[in-house]
Motif scaffolding. Structure first.
Motif, PDB file in Angstrom:
ATOM      1  N   PHE A   1     -33.897  21.428  90.592  1.00  0.00           N
ATOM      2  CA  PHE A   1     -33.764  20.070  90.082  1.00  0.00           C
ATOM      3  C   PHE A   1     -33.828  20.107  88.551  1.00  0.00           C
ATOM      4  O   PHE A   1     -34.889  19.847  87.965  1.00  0.00           O
ATOM      5  N   PRO A   2     -32.739  20.458  87.869  1.00  0.00           N
ATOM      6  CA  PRO A   2     -32.810  20.553  86.407  1.00  0.00           C
ATOM      7  C   PRO A   2     -33.190  19.236  85.732  1.00  0.00           C
ATOM      8  O   PRO A   2     -33.864  19.240  84.696  1.00  0.00           O
ATOM      9  N   ARG A   3     -32.783  18.114  86.280  1.00  0.00           N
ATOM     10  CA  ARG A   3     -33.138  16.836  85.658  1.00  0.00           C
ATOM     11  C   ARG A   3     -34.644  16.605  85.723  1.00  0.00           C
ATOM     12  O   ARG A   3     -35.249  16.091  84.771  1.00  0.00           O
ATOM     13  N   LEU A   4     -35.273  16.974  86.844  1.00  0.00           N
ATOM     14  CA  LEU A   4     -36.719  16.834  86.953  1.00  0.00           C
ATOM     15  C   LEU A   4     -37.427  17.695  85.911  1.00  0.00           C
ATOM     16  O   LEU A   4     -38.421  17.274  85.303  1.00  0.00           O
ATOM     17  N   ASP A   5     -36.912  18.900  85.688  1.00  0.00           N
ATOM     18  CA  ASP A   5     -37.517  19.775  84.685  1.00  0.00           C
ATOM     19  C   ASP A   5     -37.454  19.131  83.301  1.00  0.00           C
ATOM     20  O   ASP A   5     -38.431  19.138  82.544  1.00  0.00           O
ATOM     21  N   VAL A   6     -36.309  18.554  82.965  1.00  0.00           N
ATOM     22  CA  VAL A   6     -36.156  17.903  81.661  1.00  0.00           C
ATOM     23  C   VAL A   6     -37.099  16.708  81.547  1.00  0.00           C
ATOM     24  O   VAL A   6     -37.772  16.514  80.523  1.00  0.00           O
ATOM     25  N   LEU A   7     -37.176  15.891  82.578  1.00  0.00           N
ATOM     26  CA  LEU A   7     -38.067  14.734  82.555  1.00  0.00           C
ATOM     27  C   LEU A   7     -39.524  15.152  82.393  1.00  0.00           C
ATOM     28  O   LEU A   7     -40.282  14.540  81.625  1.00  0.00           O
ATOM     29  N   ALA A   8     -39.929  16.201  83.111  1.00  0.00           N
ATOM     30  CA  ALA A   8     -41.311  16.677  83.007  1.00  0.00           C
ATOM     31  C   ALA A   8     -41.599  17.217  81.612  1.00  0.00           C
ATOM     32  O   ALA A   8     -42.688  17.002  81.060  1.00  0.00           O
ATOM     33  N   ARG A   9     -40.628  17.920  81.021  1.00  0.00           N
ATOM     34  CA  ARG A   9     -40.822  18.445  79.659  1.00  0.00           C
ATOM     35  C   ARG A   9     -40.927  17.313  78.636  1.00  0.00           C
ATOM     36  O   ARG A   9     -41.714  17.383  77.687  1.00  0.00           O
TER      37      ARG A   9
END
Length: 648
Positions: free
Chosen positions: A599-607
């Motif tokens: 889930f690349p979008r989740l990674d960006v949101l978490a960062r």
């Protein structure tokens, strides 16, 4: 209710307490006794009786008029307490009519022993309804008990687990807290296992406090009925070939309160889950040889009654895999797509043999997998299903199987956060399968609504939701309606319409067609959105205990938007309580899920959330974790929103 009554009386209110049961469920006697108590309370103040007509009200309607005149002349504060009204539906309706016509200034408290639900009252006046659940500990009270008892050393998460296991039942909760504190290995077992004779303190409590007080025939009924789950007189009589089910149910509900009605119809009852576990253990000890045969009879009754889900589970418990598969072959699509029983299907998958190759069972299994972070297994099942459908001689069956495969694949792309591809496949599905069944069409349209909400295409969502709502209502598509409500509420929050989101959330929970509380998956979606609403309006007090359940849910089933919402809210609560380390750990856990599930979008949101957290310690560490705008996810339809979040 007695405490509330005493407080109001001490504060100078005129109070009346009446028991419907003691009045023989006669509305005339109720009206007379309320009148007599109000007059007596007035005289007790040293005043003369109120200057009202001398006739005593003979009906509840007349009592309402009398109270209005009393308030007009004396400006009195009045409290009415209604007790024991849960066992007589007709009188309940009359009492509700009275509540609707009584003066708005009259306070009313109702003690009920069933979930009778004063539906007409909710929007018209304030009503304090006190049920048996008021006797249970809240999580806050459970924590206070654990902290206040000397010698209890148990972590807050374990307290939470034990509280959920007991539903706050005070005595068993205290016993389990003591056991868990004494032996941490025992704590884990007590949390996850069923009640057994090895739980000596708990076993002793149930034996002495429950079984020892019951006549032998009532005791036997309890032990036998425990294996049925939800109990009705006809159900019990069929399974055990008897005719006295109604007699024992009345004794155990009205006299003992060991059985709780599921609703105001009082046709179906259930034990407290912990008590049921104990009674089932007694059944296994005392009547173990009969279990398979009885489960089979219970499954037959449920099947004949049209309760496919319950029938499948009981056939599996009886060890009759063939019968379970036969029922599933005709009902799995409905159970999976329309009812959204994702966790139930996951439990069945462990029982169904791999040799079971019915298309509907495979579709149901694949459907459960796409909502459970297991796209790989879902893809394998769809491959198997496509190969199976190629060999079908019936053209209609072959076509139906293909549209099921395409439907699961299209929606699976959305749960995998490949929203652009999911949208393409969903639109193609509608083009190719316009004459498909309404349940399938409703699922596809709802998926498109969710994608539009996630991508903040609000105009598209408004147009799509009209058709999706109409189709889902006609199809009685509970699961899709739960998702549709969630998509619209999420879009309101995204647009900053917090008041609209709160109102839609309330309406969703009261939607009689969606029946949100009957579909655990949908109930959790709305719970996530309520927490998101609380986050956005900075109202985080008092919700910490609810976050753990939601985190458990999204770890198993969450799509990216709701995964991030749950972890961000949990991190915000931890940070608010001064625990920056826990807040950071939660956001790092979200990153780990993003990697495991791709889930690349989740990674960006978490960062981005981590950067906001770390910037308080200085800009360097926060800047180091920020995602670069060159990352591919910034080029998707979510790019504008992500860039705006990054620029903050």
């Amino acid at each position: 209710m007695a405490q509330f009554w005493a407080n109001r009386r001490q504060g100078g209110a005129y109070v009346a307490w009446t028991s419907a049961k003691e009045c023989d469920y006669n509305p005339r006697l109720l009206a007379e006794r309320i009148h007599a108590q109000i007059v007596a309370a007035y005289r007790a103040t040293g005043n003369d009786p109120p200057p009202l007509p001398g006739a005593v009200p003979q009906t509840l309607h007349a009592l309402a008029a009398w109270l209005q005149e009393l308030i007009d002349q004396t400006k009195s504060i009045i409290l009415l307490c209604f007790d024991d009204i849960g066992f007589h539906p007709d009188l309940t309706d009359e009492i509700e009519d009275f509540m609707l016509t009584a003066p708005a200034d009259v306070e009313i408290v109702a003690a009920t022993t069933a979930g009778i639900g004063f539906a007409r009252i909710a929007a018209r006046r304030q009503l304090r309804e006190v049920g048996t659940d008021a006797l249970a500990f809240s999580l806050v009270e459970a924590n206070a008990v654990a902290r206040g008892e000397p010698g209890i050393l148990i972590s807050e998460p374990d307290i939470h687990l034990l509280w959920k296991r007991t539903l706050g039942w005070a005595e068993p909760l205290c016993l389990l807290l003591q056991a868990a504190s004494t032996n941490h290995a025992t704590a884990g077992r007590l949390v996850v296992d069923r009640v057994t004779g090895r739980d000596s303190d708990l076993d002793r409590y149930f034996r002495s406090a429950i079984l020892a007080s019951l006549p032998s025939d009532v005791r036997e009924f309890c032990i036998r009925a425990s294996i049925l789950g939800v109990i009705s007189a006809d159900y019990f009589n069929h399974v055990f070939n008897r005719g006295d089910g109604a007699y024992f149910i009345e004794k155990l509900s009205a006299e003992r309160m060991l059985l709780t009605p599921q609703d105001r119809t009082q046709l179906c009852y259930e034990f407290h889950p912990l008590l049921r576990e104990f009674l089932e253990h007694r059944f296994a000890v005392e009547l173990h040889g009969l279990k398979s045969e009885l489960f089979a009879r219970a499954a037959q009754w449920q099947r004949a009654s049209g309760h496919s889900r319950e029938s499948i589970s009981l056939y599996l418990r009886a060890g009759d895999l063939d019968a379970a598969a036969e029922v599933a072959s005709t009902s799995m699509i409905d159970i999976a797509l329309r009812q959204g029983e994702v966790d139930q299907i996951q439990l069945w998958r462990r029982s169904f043999s791999e040799a079971v190759s019915d298309p509907t069972i495979i579709v149901g299994s694949a459907w459960a997998q796409i909502f459970s972070h297991d796209q790989k297994q879902a893809a394998a099942l769809l491959t198997e299903l496509r190969a199976l459908s190629a060999g079908l001689s019936d053209e209609t069956a072959r076509r139906r199987t293909k549209w099921w495969c395409d439907l699961v694949a299209a929606i699976g792309e959305a749960t995998a956060d490949n929203l652009a591809e999911s949208r393409r496949q969903c639109e193609l599905w509608i083009k190719l399968n316009g004459d498909a069944d309404l349940v399938s069409r409703g699922a596809i349209l709802t998926c498109l609504c969710f994608i539009a909400a996630s991508e903040r295409r609000f105009d598209d969502l408004e147009k799509l939701s009209i058709e999706a709502s109409a189709v889902n209502i006609v199809a009685d598509h509970r699961y899709a309606l739960g998702w549709l409500h969630s998509a619209i509420i999420y879009s309101d929050i995204s647009r900053g319409n917090m008041q609209g989101a709160a109102e839609r959330l309330r309406c969703a929970r009261n939607d009689n067609i969606a029946q949100i509380n009957a579909t655990p998956f949908s109930a959790n979606l709305l719970e996530i959105l309520e927490l998101e609403l609380r986050y956005e309006t900075n109202q985080l007090d008092g919700i910490a205990s609810r976050v753990d359940n939601i985190l458990d849910f999204v770890r198993q089933h969450g799509v990216v938007d709701f995964l991030f919402s749950a972890f961000r809210t949990a991190a915000a609560i931890a940070n608010r309580e001064g625990d920056r380390r826990v807040a950071s750990e939660l956001l790092w856990e979200a990153r780990l899920i993003a990697r495991e599930c791709t889930f690349p979008r989740l990674d960006v949101l978490a960062r981005l959330a981590l950067a906001n957290l770390l910037v308080l310690d200085g800009p360097d560490e926060a800047i180091a974790i920020l995602p670069a705008q060159s990352e591919p996810v910034f080029q998707t339809s979510h790019g504008p929103c992500l860039r705006a979040m990054r620029s903050r």
